[in-house]
Design an enzyme around this catalytic site. Structure first.
Site, PDB file in Angstrom:
ATOM      1  N   LYS A 186     -19.874  22.701 -11.586  1.00 51.93           N
ATOM      2  CA  LYS A 186     -19.544  23.106 -10.217  1.00 51.93           C
ATOM      3  C   LYS A 186     -19.907  24.582 -10.075  1.00 51.93           C
ATOM      4  O   LYS A 186     -19.184  25.465 -10.536  1.00 51.93           O
ATOM      5  CB  LYS A 186     -18.043  22.932  -9.929  1.00 51.93           C
ATOM      6  N   GLU A 259     -14.287  32.934 -19.784  1.00 52.99           N
ATOM      7  CA  GLU A 259     -14.995  34.221 -19.787  1.00 52.99           C
ATOM      8  C   GLU A 259     -14.588  34.918 -18.495  1.00 52.99           C
ATOM      9  O   GLU A 259     -14.998  34.498 -17.404  1.00 52.99           O
ATOM     10  CB  GLU A 259     -16.516  34.001 -19.818  1.00 52.99           C
ATOM     11  N   CYS A 293     -20.189  41.234 -15.793  1.00 53.29           N
ATOM     12  CA  CYS A 293     -18.882  41.258 -16.455  1.00 53.29           C
ATOM     13  C   CYS A 293     -18.834  42.373 -17.480  1.00 53.29           C
ATOM     14  O   CYS A 293     -17.838  43.079 -17.582  1.00 53.29           O
ATOM     15  CB  CYS A 293     -18.613  39.907 -17.082  1.00 53.29           C
ATOM     16  N   GLU A 391     -11.028  46.407 -11.946  1.00 51.35           N
ATOM     17  CA  GLU A 391     -12.451  46.070 -12.084  1.00 51.35           C
ATOM     18  C   GLU A 391     -13.113  46.166 -10.713  1.00 51.35           C
ATOM     19  O   GLU A 391     -12.789  45.402  -9.807  1.00 51.35           O
ATOM     20  CB  GLU A 391     -12.600  44.638 -12.620  1.00 51.35           C
TER      21      GLU A 391
HETATM   22  P1  NAD Z   1     -13.934  33.645  -9.109  1.00 50.52           P
HETATM   23  O1  NAD Z   1     -12.858  33.540 -10.132  1.00 50.52           O
HETATM   24  O2  NAD Z   1     -13.558  33.995  -7.726  1.00 50.52           O
HETATM   25  O3  NAD Z   1     -14.771  32.294  -9.015  1.00 50.52           O
HETATM   26  C1  NAD Z   1     -15.375  31.718 -10.144  1.00 50.52           C
HETATM   27  C2  NAD Z   1     -15.479  30.226  -9.950  1.00 50.52           C
HETATM   28  O4  NAD Z   1     -14.176  29.639  -9.928  1.00 50.52           O
HETATM   29  C3  NAD Z   1     -16.166  29.789  -8.655  1.00 50.52           C
HETATM   30  O5  NAD Z   1     -17.038  28.710  -8.952  1.00 50.52           O
HETATM   31  C4  NAD Z   1     -15.003  29.310  -7.802  1.00 50.52           C
HETATM   32  O6  NAD Z   1     -15.357  28.326  -6.858  1.00 50.52           O
HETATM   33  C5  NAD Z   1     -14.087  28.717  -8.846  1.00 50.52           C
HETATM   34  N1  NAD Z   1     -12.670  28.610  -8.473  1.00 50.52           N
HETATM   35  C6  NAD Z   1     -11.994  29.318  -7.530  1.00 50.52           C
HETATM   36  N2  NAD Z   1     -10.682  28.952  -7.532  1.00 50.52           N
HETATM   37  C7  NAD Z   1     -10.540  28.003  -8.496  1.00 50.52           C
HETATM   38  C8  NAD Z   1      -9.420  27.263  -9.003  1.00 50.52           C
HETATM   39  N3  NAD Z   1      -8.200  27.405  -8.521  1.00 50.52           N
HETATM   40  N4  NAD Z   1      -9.646  26.396 -10.025  1.00 50.52           N
HETATM   41  C9  NAD Z   1     -10.881  26.249 -10.553  1.00 50.52           C
HETATM   42  N5  NAD Z   1     -11.975  26.920 -10.111  1.00 50.52           N
HETATM   43  C10 NAD Z   1     -11.805  27.793  -9.099  1.00 50.52           C
HETATM   44  O7  NAD Z   1     -14.980  34.712  -9.714  1.00 50.52           O
HETATM   45  P2  NAD Z   1     -16.280  35.323  -9.010  1.00 50.52           P
HETATM   46  O8  NAD Z   1     -15.824  36.264  -7.947  1.00 50.52           O
HETATM   47  O9  NAD Z   1     -17.220  34.243  -8.682  1.00 50.52           O
HETATM   48  O10 NAD Z   1     -16.918  36.156 -10.218  1.00 50.52           O
HETATM   49  C11 NAD Z   1     -16.616  37.492 -10.494  1.00 50.52           C
HETATM   50  C12 NAD Z   1     -15.684  37.594 -11.690  1.00 50.52           C
HETATM   51  O11 NAD Z   1     -16.231  36.892 -12.792  1.00 50.52           O
HETATM   52  C13 NAD Z   1     -15.524  39.030 -12.164  1.00 50.52           C
HETATM   53  O12 NAD Z   1     -14.169  39.257 -12.486  1.00 50.52           O
HETATM   54  C14 NAD Z   1     -16.365  39.089 -13.434  1.00 50.52           C
HETATM   55  O13 NAD Z   1     -15.986  40.081 -14.357  1.00 50.52           O
HETATM   56  C15 NAD Z   1     -16.169  37.710 -13.962  1.00 50.52           C
HETATM   57  N6  NAD Z   1     -17.250  37.354 -14.869  1.00 50.52           N
HETATM   58  C16 NAD Z   1     -16.974  37.254 -16.203  1.00 50.52           C
HETATM   59  C17 NAD Z   1     -17.991  36.973 -17.096  1.00 50.52           C
HETATM   60  C18 NAD Z   1     -17.727  36.863 -18.572  1.00 50.52           C
HETATM   61  O14 NAD Z   1     -18.603  36.381 -19.285  1.00 50.52           O
HETATM   62  N7  NAD Z   1     -16.587  37.293 -19.052  1.00 50.52           N
HETATM   63  C19 NAD Z   1     -19.289  36.787 -16.617  1.00 50.52           C
HETATM   64  C20 NAD Z   1     -19.537  36.894 -15.253  1.00 50.52           C
HETATM   65  C21 NAD Z   1     -18.490  37.168 -14.380  1.00 50.52           C
END
Ligand code: NAD
Length: 487
Positions: A186, A259, A293, A391
């Protein structure tokens, strides 16, 4: 469903940009009853519509993955390798189109950021195809042979964010598949198009149900995390959402790899040749519009060089153009989405309200249609300010002054996060000693962001749980199964 009609095409041999974006479920490309807009962040305009899958469609994808698991897991590594290599070949044939689509939906500069992301992702699929988790002999004596097998889990659900829509998804898909699992992805609602296309490409080469890609709003996430037939959730995203994922996984004791967010510190040591490393530090912070990230999110420099460092850093930053990622002159593209853009404005408001010292950027052109955020540098804000504690995930960087290295290490570690970090100094041994004291899953010394399929990647504290890549990461797509044989 509308298709993309307004953008210049790059391929002569396909209608890559014209045909509709469809879900891949059970080996078939299917539409959804509803669709949602995907916005090009460089224009603020609708780029295409993506299918908004229903819960039933997600259930179908999971069901087909469950059925496909029986045959896929029974194949040996060699056969699965063949499939993954053919998948890598098929992705390679579509490489230029995927690169362009990535820039269009994500915003990142085409040549310097989108192309490397797609190339790395394809290389990963090819390389991971060759990796194995062989049976280990734990004990072999007169009475017993004890073997440790690494057996696939079943159906893995992948949930991905919008900063690296291609790489982070294929990082999950490839190791899950080679170890014998099937996969339902997804992608994020902000950048689903590249994932829908590589899902489509997968249907040409992989058996039905082995990889499904199901886009929709974020309500689909909890359906995936709560589904009893999903054995593991491999999640990349924010720490806040990661906590929802763990809670949802508890009911069926799913495996989870998380992650999550980070607030990585880079520490420049007093002996560093800082004039030479400034470009690396700049791109470590502002590459991908600061939306990575493991980007540098706090930069600590010693007082002895601070003034000159800031001057030279800002001078370098001024040479970098912000604009549409399709323009080859552009180094920093737009922020990916309106929500993130507004969040960054909140950081800026806080910086201004607290009278912190903005030495570059900080002024937004409110008349522009794209989500362009100026490269912004804040000089020595207080350690408890929002821009240091939280962040930012965008092109605002605090440069902080320290007086002694112990103090810099203490401040770097004073965070709920522990994803990455970096240390920069001429005396490598001394720099490594500082690196060893950082509370982070990955620390680079005199370089940043080096990665490979064999280098474990993951965070500590609230930056994550588990690891991706390396044998450590691949093992997390398997269950250990001990077989004890009496001789
Ligand atoms: P987000 O948490 O808003 O969304 C990530 C995903 O989760 C999306 O596909 C979203 O639709 C889904 N989602 C939302 N609510 C959910 C729920 N209740 N249950 C399951 N899935 C759900 O994150 P974002 O804004 O897309 O990404 C940015 C964040 O990701 C930043 O904090 C960044 O640091 C982190 N990030 C971490 C890594 C890593 O490897 N550690 C890599 C890239 C990004």
């Amino acid at each position: 469903m509308n298709a993309v009609t307004t953008i210049e095409k790059t391929s002569a041999n396909t209608d890559f940009f014209d045909r509709p974006y469809l879900l891949s479920i059970a080996g078939k490309l299917v539409d959804a009853e509803h669709s949602f807009d995907v916005i090009n962040p460089a224009t603020g305009k609708v780029l295409a519509q993506a299918p908004d899958a229903s819960e039933e469609q997600l259930h179908e994808a999971i069901e087909s993955a469950k059925t496909a698991f029986i045959g896929w897991s029974a194949l040996g590594y060699e056969e699965r390798q063949g499939y993954l290599e053919r998948y890598a070949d098929a992705l390679q044939e579509n490489r230029n189109d995927l690169v362009r689509l990535l820039t269009l939906e994500q915003g990142k500069p085409l040549e310097t950021m989108a192309a490397p992301e797609v190339d790395q992702a394809i290389a990963y699929v090819r390389q991971i195809a060759k990796r194995r988790l062989p049976v280990e002999i734990v004990e072999d004596n007169d009475t017993h042979l004890v073997e440790l097998h690494h057996v696939p889990l079943g159906v893995v659900g992948g949930i991905t964010p919008w900063n690296f829509p291609v790489l982070l998804a294929l990082w999950k898909v490839a190791p899950a598949l080679i170890t014998g699992n099937t996969f339902v992805l997804k992608p994020t609602e902000f950048t689903p198009l590249t994932a829908l296309r590589f899902g489509e490409i997968a249907q040409e080469v992989l058996p039905a149900g082995v990889l499904s890609v199901v886009s929709g709003d974020k309500g689909l996430g909890p359906v995936l995390t709560g589904h009893p037939d999903i054995a593991k959730i491999s999640f990349t995203g924010s720490t806040e959402t990661g906590k929802h994922v763990i809670r949802a996984a508890a009911d069926t004791v799913k495996r989870v790899t998380l992650e999550l967010g980070g607030n990585d510190a880079a520490i420049v040591l007093p002996d560093a040749e800082y004039e030479t490393i400034i470009p690396k530090l700049f791109w470590g912070a502002f590459g991908h519009q600061g939306q990575w990230c493991v980007g540098i999110k706090r930069l600590y420099v010693p007082r002895s060089i601070h003034e000159d460092f800031v001057e030279k850093f800002v001078a370098y930053a001024r040479t970098v153009k912000v604009g549409n990622g399709l323009d080859p002159e552009v180094g920093v593209g737009p922020v990916q989405n309106r929500m993130q853009f507004e969040k960054l404005k909140g950081f800026l408001d806080d910086i201004k309200a607290n009278g912190q010292n903005i030495v570059l950027g900080g002024e937004i052109d409110e008349d522009q249609s794209g989500y362009f955020f100026p490269i912004t540098v804040v000089n020595d804000p207080s350690e408890d300010s929002k821009i240091v504690r939280e962040e930012q995930f965008g092109p605002i960087l605090p440069i902080l002054v320290y007086d002694d290295v112990d103090d810099a290490v203490r401040r770097a570690n004073d965070s709920i996060y522990g994803l990455g970090g970096s240390v920069w100094g001429r005396d490598t041994e001394a720099a490594v000693q500082v690196a060893n004291r950082l509370e982070a899953g990955m620390v680079w010394v005199n370089e940043i962001h080096t990665q490979s399929v064999d280098i474990p990647f993951g965070g500590v504290k609230q930056s994550g749980l588990g690891t991706e890549q390396g044998d450590e990461g691949r093992k997390l797509f398997t269950n250990p199964k001990t077989v004890l044989i009496h001789k």
